[in-house]
Write a protein that holds these residues in place. Structure first.
Motif, PDB file in Angstrom:
ATOM      1  N   VAL A 126       0.867  -1.173   0.000  1.00 24.84           N
ATOM      2  CA  VAL A 126       0.000   0.000   0.000  1.00 24.84           C
ATOM      3  C   VAL A 126       0.910   1.231   0.000  1.00 24.84           C
ATOM      4  O   VAL A 126       1.879   1.275   0.748  1.00 24.84           O
ATOM      5  CB  VAL A 126      -0.898  -0.026   1.251  1.00 24.84           C
ATOM      6  CG1 VAL A 126      -1.667   1.266   1.384  1.00 24.84           C
ATOM      7  CG2 VAL A 126      -1.830  -1.216   1.188  1.00 24.84           C
ATOM      8  N   PRO A 127       0.626   2.235  -0.841  1.00 25.43           N
ATOM      9  CA  PRO A 127       1.487   3.420  -0.880  1.00 25.43           C
ATOM     10  C   PRO A 127       1.602   4.054   0.504  1.00 25.43           C
ATOM     11  O   PRO A 127       0.611   4.153   1.227  1.00 25.43           O
ATOM     12  CB  PRO A 127       0.755   4.367  -1.831  1.00 25.43           C
ATOM     13  CG  PRO A 127      -0.167   3.509  -2.608  1.00 25.43           C
ATOM     14  CD  PRO A 127      -0.480   2.316  -1.783  1.00 25.43           C
ATOM     15  N   GLY A 128       2.798   4.457   0.868  1.00 25.15           N
ATOM     16  CA  GLY A 128       3.012   5.119   2.156  1.00 25.15           C
ATOM     17  C   GLY A 128       3.011   4.195   3.349  1.00 25.15           C
ATOM     18  O   GLY A 128       2.990   4.653   4.487  1.00 25.15           O
ATOM     19  N   SER A 129       3.034   2.882   3.117  1.00 24.87           N
ATOM     20  CA  SER A 129       3.001   1.977   4.278  1.00 24.87           C
ATOM     21  C   SER A 129       4.417   1.664   4.748  1.00 24.87           C
ATOM     22  O   SER A 129       5.370   1.707   3.976  1.00 24.87           O
ATOM     23  CB  SER A 129       2.258   0.691   3.939  1.00 24.87           C
ATOM     24  OG  SER A 129       2.884   0.021   2.887  1.00 24.87           O
ATOM     25  N   LEU A 130       4.522   1.372   6.038  1.00 23.67           N
ATOM     26  CA  LEU A 130       5.813   1.033   6.632  1.00 23.67           C
ATOM     27  C   LEU A 130       5.753  -0.437   7.032  1.00 23.67           C
ATOM     28  O   LEU A 130       4.902  -0.841   7.818  1.00 23.67           O
ATOM     29  CB  LEU A 130       6.045   1.913   7.867  1.00 23.67           C
ATOM     30  CG  LEU A 130       7.449   1.896   8.444  1.00 23.67           C
ATOM     31  CD1 LEU A 130       8.457   2.434   7.446  1.00 23.67           C
ATOM     32  CD2 LEU A 130       7.524   2.727   9.716  1.00 23.67           C
ATOM     33  N   MET A 175       8.297   6.598   9.274  1.00 21.57           N
ATOM     34  CA  MET A 175       6.845   6.514   9.094  1.00 21.57           C
ATOM     35  C   MET A 175       6.328   7.820   8.504  1.00 21.57           C
ATOM     36  O   MET A 175       5.555   7.818   7.552  1.00 21.57           O
ATOM     37  CB  MET A 175       6.214   6.251  10.472  1.00 21.57           C
ATOM     38  CG  MET A 175       4.731   6.068  10.441  1.00 21.57           C
ATOM     39  SD  MET A 175       4.341   4.492   9.671  1.00 21.57           S
ATOM     40  CE  MET A 175       2.711   4.226  10.247  1.00 21.57           C
ATOM     41  N   TYR A 176       6.780   8.941   9.063  1.00 19.59           N
ATOM     42  CA  TYR A 176       6.302  10.234   8.570  1.00 19.59           C
ATOM     43  C   TYR A 176       6.762  10.456   7.140  1.00 19.59           C
ATOM     44  O   TYR A 176       6.029  10.942   6.301  1.00 19.59           O
ATOM     45  CB  TYR A 176       6.793  11.379   9.460  1.00 19.59           C
ATOM     46  CG  TYR A 176       6.200  11.322  10.840  1.00 19.59           C
ATOM     47  CD1 TYR A 176       4.991  10.663  11.068  1.00 19.59           C
ATOM     48  CD2 TYR A 176       6.829  11.925  11.915  1.00 19.59           C
ATOM     49  CE1 TYR A 176       4.445  10.593  12.334  1.00 19.59           C
ATOM     50  CE2 TYR A 176       6.283  11.854  13.190  1.00 19.59           C
ATOM     51  CZ  TYR A 176       5.095  11.184  13.385  1.00 19.59           C
ATOM     52  OH  TYR A 176       4.555  11.122  14.624  1.00 19.59           O
ATOM     53  N   TRP A 177       8.016  10.050   6.875  1.00 24.32           N
ATOM     54  CA  TRP A 177       8.544  10.232   5.519  1.00 24.32           C
ATOM     55  C   TRP A 177       7.706   9.422   4.514  1.00 24.32           C
ATOM     56  O   TRP A 177       7.324   9.922   3.466  1.00 24.32           O
ATOM     57  CB  TRP A 177      10.016   9.806   5.455  1.00 24.32           C
ATOM     58  CG  TRP A 177      10.611  10.135   4.131  1.00 24.32           C
ATOM     59  CD1 TRP A 177      11.202  11.305   3.773  1.00 24.32           C
ATOM     60  CD2 TRP A 177      10.610   9.310   2.963  1.00 24.32           C
ATOM     61  NE1 TRP A 177      11.580  11.257   2.450  1.00 24.32           N
ATOM     62  CE2 TRP A 177      11.227  10.043   1.923  1.00 24.32           C
ATOM     63  CE3 TRP A 177      10.152   8.022   2.679  1.00 24.32           C
ATOM     64  CZ2 TRP A 177      11.402   9.535   0.641  1.00 24.32           C
ATOM     65  CZ3 TRP A 177      10.325   7.516   1.400  1.00 24.32           C
ATOM     66  CH2 TRP A 177      10.940   8.269   0.400  1.00 24.32           C
ATOM     67  N   ALA A 178       7.416   8.180   4.909  1.00 23.25           N
ATOM     68  CA  ALA A 178       6.648   7.306   4.012  1.00 23.25           C
ATOM     69  C   ALA A 178       5.272   7.899   3.741  1.00 23.25           C
ATOM     70  O   ALA A 178       4.797   7.935   2.612  1.00 23.25           O
ATOM     71  CB  ALA A 178       6.518   5.921   4.625  1.00 23.25           C
ATOM     72  N   PRO A 236       6.086   3.412  -0.123  1.00 19.99           N
ATOM     73  CA  PRO A 236       6.212   2.340   0.869  1.00 19.99           C
ATOM     74  C   PRO A 236       7.675   2.133   1.291  1.00 19.99           C
ATOM     75  O   PRO A 236       8.575   2.276   0.472  1.00 19.99           O
ATOM     76  CB  PRO A 236       5.682   1.104   0.145  1.00 19.99           C
ATOM     77  CG  PRO A 236       5.648   1.448  -1.298  1.00 19.99           C
ATOM     78  CD  PRO A 236       5.724   2.921  -1.452  1.00 19.99           C
ATOM     79  N   VAL A 237       7.869   1.841   2.567  1.00 20.11           N
ATOM     80  CA  VAL A 237       9.230   1.631   3.086  1.00 20.11           C
ATOM     81  C   VAL A 237       9.278   0.293   3.824  1.00 20.11           C
ATOM     82  O   VAL A 237       8.415  -0.001   4.655  1.00 20.11           O
ATOM     83  CB  VAL A 237       9.623   2.775   4.071  1.00 20.11           C
ATOM     84  CG1 VAL A 237      10.996   2.518   4.674  1.00 20.11           C
ATOM     85  CG2 VAL A 237       9.595   4.121   3.379  1.00 20.11           C
ATOM     86  N   PHE A 238      10.284  -0.503   3.497  1.00 21.59           N
ATOM     87  CA  PHE A 238      10.534  -1.742   4.238  1.00 21.59           C
ATOM     88  C   PHE A 238      11.621  -1.444   5.258  1.00 21.59           C
ATOM     89  O   PHE A 238      12.651  -0.868   4.891  1.00 21.59           O
ATOM     90  CB  PHE A 238      11.124  -2.809   3.314  1.00 21.59           C
ATOM     91  CG  PHE A 238      10.118  -3.672   2.631  1.00 21.59           C
ATOM     92  CD1 PHE A 238       9.417  -4.619   3.347  1.00 21.59           C
ATOM     93  CD2 PHE A 238       9.895  -3.576   1.266  1.00 21.59           C
ATOM     94  CE1 PHE A 238       8.496  -5.448   2.708  1.00 21.59           C
ATOM     95  CE2 PHE A 238       8.984  -4.399   0.625  1.00 21.59           C
ATOM     96  CZ  PHE A 238       8.285  -5.336   1.355  1.00 21.59           C
TER      97      PHE A 238
END
Ligand code: TYD
Ligand code: MG
Length: 462
Positions: A87-91, A200-203, A209-211
């Motif tokens: 999902v876009p922006g998910s961590l 989280m805020y950056w994402a 999305p960030v892993f």
């Protein structure tokens, strides 16, 4: 940093409970000696504020339900675990023991996304760019569109990311990065928590999305406070037996999908390969109707999987009898042994019993009870299971068999792989099955099941 704006507090490593003074035992989760010192930055920097289009309150009925397009990661097993893509922006936090293959998995996924969707970034605080390049060569990845950065200062690499505008970011690992304006060394509670929050805020701000990769401690939880798991959207664990090549990707938290799904991979010379037909893998060594061996269709998430349960009973030479459980719960084995001796009259109190699930799988489903009981009895009596048998059922303390969920799906999978006799509890609900040429054998008690599932013929010939 302005020291007057920093407050010192103590945080429980287990549950994240905060306290103004150090406590020997956490009043919340009752863990001893879990409080460590942390600092809170009271000066709110603008980046601390999650600013997005959703800043102002909106009436629920007015919120558009436009489905957010998920980013497929080019790996069917990972997509399945994520619930259909990122999902876009998910961590997404992915944890696992050192050497299990976390960096390998995510590098492979990044390369796929780079190929299909555009720029991606891999930030490593653990390995140099040369080391990453070596791994990529081993994995035969071209690396076009895949940007790598060896950096441990989170603020620096976030600045780089702003210029790069990648479609997907991997941070390897959260314990190796730090923020200058947060006290403590990298890996400390305060650093891990702040870094995760910043990511989280950056994402969310950039809708990317960030892993993040997280190491696990000896007790199997992700190192750092468990509040880390509360912050992120998805928590995945990558696990496997030390001497097995198979790896499982499980989800323990997923804000955008089910947590039941499991992804199965095999580690080989060229990295991780998806296992599309796991039943065949876990049954590959199975010889039809071998003594002490029963095939059971278990459910891993929504996917039926055939596994083989093996048991061996031997007379005790010296000392009390031993019970060894590999891949199943030890207490479950004790319960089943007790039911077998009391309700089915099996004289196994002077036997060592070893039960093993082949392929290094761990199974928690009570549906395998009947399979375990049959395997033990088959070994003890030296009698084979009837040909092509699979067994399924939960065992009660009175020796009764209880029905289990989703029997149809399990039967279909077993039938697909050539098993044609299905031993199951009589109490199972009416099945709606097409005629797939399967013989259903119904048993109401454990003694019934032993009589119907095992051959009378006694002999050890192979
Ligand atoms: P790695 O991804 O570094 O693990 P983690 O990041 O979880 O610590 O994986 C390292 C292990 O994987 C190492 O023991 C070697 C093995 N491996 C292979 O078997 N095949 C491969 O192609 C690669 C890249 C690694
Ligand atoms: Mg690694």
């Amino acid at each position: 940093m302005d020291r007057s704006k920093v407050k010192h507090i103590f945080v429980c490593k287990q549950c994240g409970k905060e306290s103004a003074k150090w406590l020997g035992r956490c009043p919340n989760c009752q863990t001893w000696n879990s409080f460590v010192e942390a600092t809170v930055n009271l000066s709110r920097t603008p980046i601390d504020r999650p600013c997005s289009r959703e800043d102002i309150p909106q009436e629920l009925s007015q919120v558009e339900t436009g489905s957010f397009p998920r980013l497929p990661v080019g790996c069917g097993e990972m997509n399945r675990v994520l619930g259909g893509g990122l999902v876009p922006g998910s961590l997404v936090l992915i944890g696992g023991e050192p050497g299990i293959g976390k960096s390998t998995l995510l590098l492979q996924i990044l390369a796929k996304v780079a190929e299909n969707n555009g720029l991606v970034a891999y930030v490593s605080g653990e390995e140099s760019t040369n080391q990453i390049k070596l791994r990529a060569e081993r994995l035969n990845l071209g690396g076009k569109g895949l940007f790598i950065l060896s950096e441990i200062n989170l603020a620096v690499f976030l600045r780089h990311l702003e210029e790069l505008l990648p479609r997907l970011v991997v941070v390897d690992s959260i314990q190796s990065v730090y923020l200058e304006d947060v006290p403590g060394v990298s890996g400390s509670i305060a650093q891990v928590r702040e870094c995760t929050q910043r990511l989280m805020y950056w994402a969310k701000q950039n809708n990317v999305p960030v892993f993040i990769i997280g190491h696990v401690t000896k007790d199997g939880s992700i190192a750092g406070p468990s509040v880390l798991e509360h912050i992120v959207d998805v928590v995945l664990y990558f696990e496997g037996e030390r001497f097995s090549n198979y790896r499982m990707l499980r989800s323990v938290k997923n804000r955008f999908g089910s947590t039941n799904e499991v992804g199965i991979f095999e580690m080989g010379h060229g990295g991780l390969v998806e296992v599309e037909n796991p039943s065949r893998v876990f049954l590959s060594t199975h010889k039809d109707a071998a003594i002490g061996s029963i095939v059971v269709p278990v459910l891993e998430g929504t996917r039926p999987l055939l596994v083989e349960i093996q048991a061996l009973t031997t007379s005790v030479g010296f000392g009390p009898p031993r019970r060894i459980a590999n891949g199943i719960d030890f207490n479950r084995l004790l319960l089943i042994s007790a039911v077998l001796s009391k309700r089915a009259g099996l004289r196994i109190s002077n036997q060592d019993i070893i039960v093993n699930v082949t392929g290094g799988l761990k199974i928690n489903e009570p549906a395998i009870d009947l399979g375990i009981a049959l395997a033990i009895t088959s070994s003890f009596r030296d009698s084979r299971p009837i040909p092509g048998l699979v067994a399924l059922g939960e065992l009660g303390l009175n020796g009764e068999l209880r029905s289990v969920a989703q029997v149809e799906r399990r039967i279909v999978e077993a039938s697909r792989l050539g098993f044609k006799s299905f031993l199951m509890p009589k109490s199972s609900p009416q099945l709606s099955l097409d005629d797939i040429g399967i013989r259903l054998i119904e048993a109401s008690s454990i003694s019934d099941a032993l009589r119907l599932g095992l051959t009378k013929k006694v002999g050890r010939e192979q």
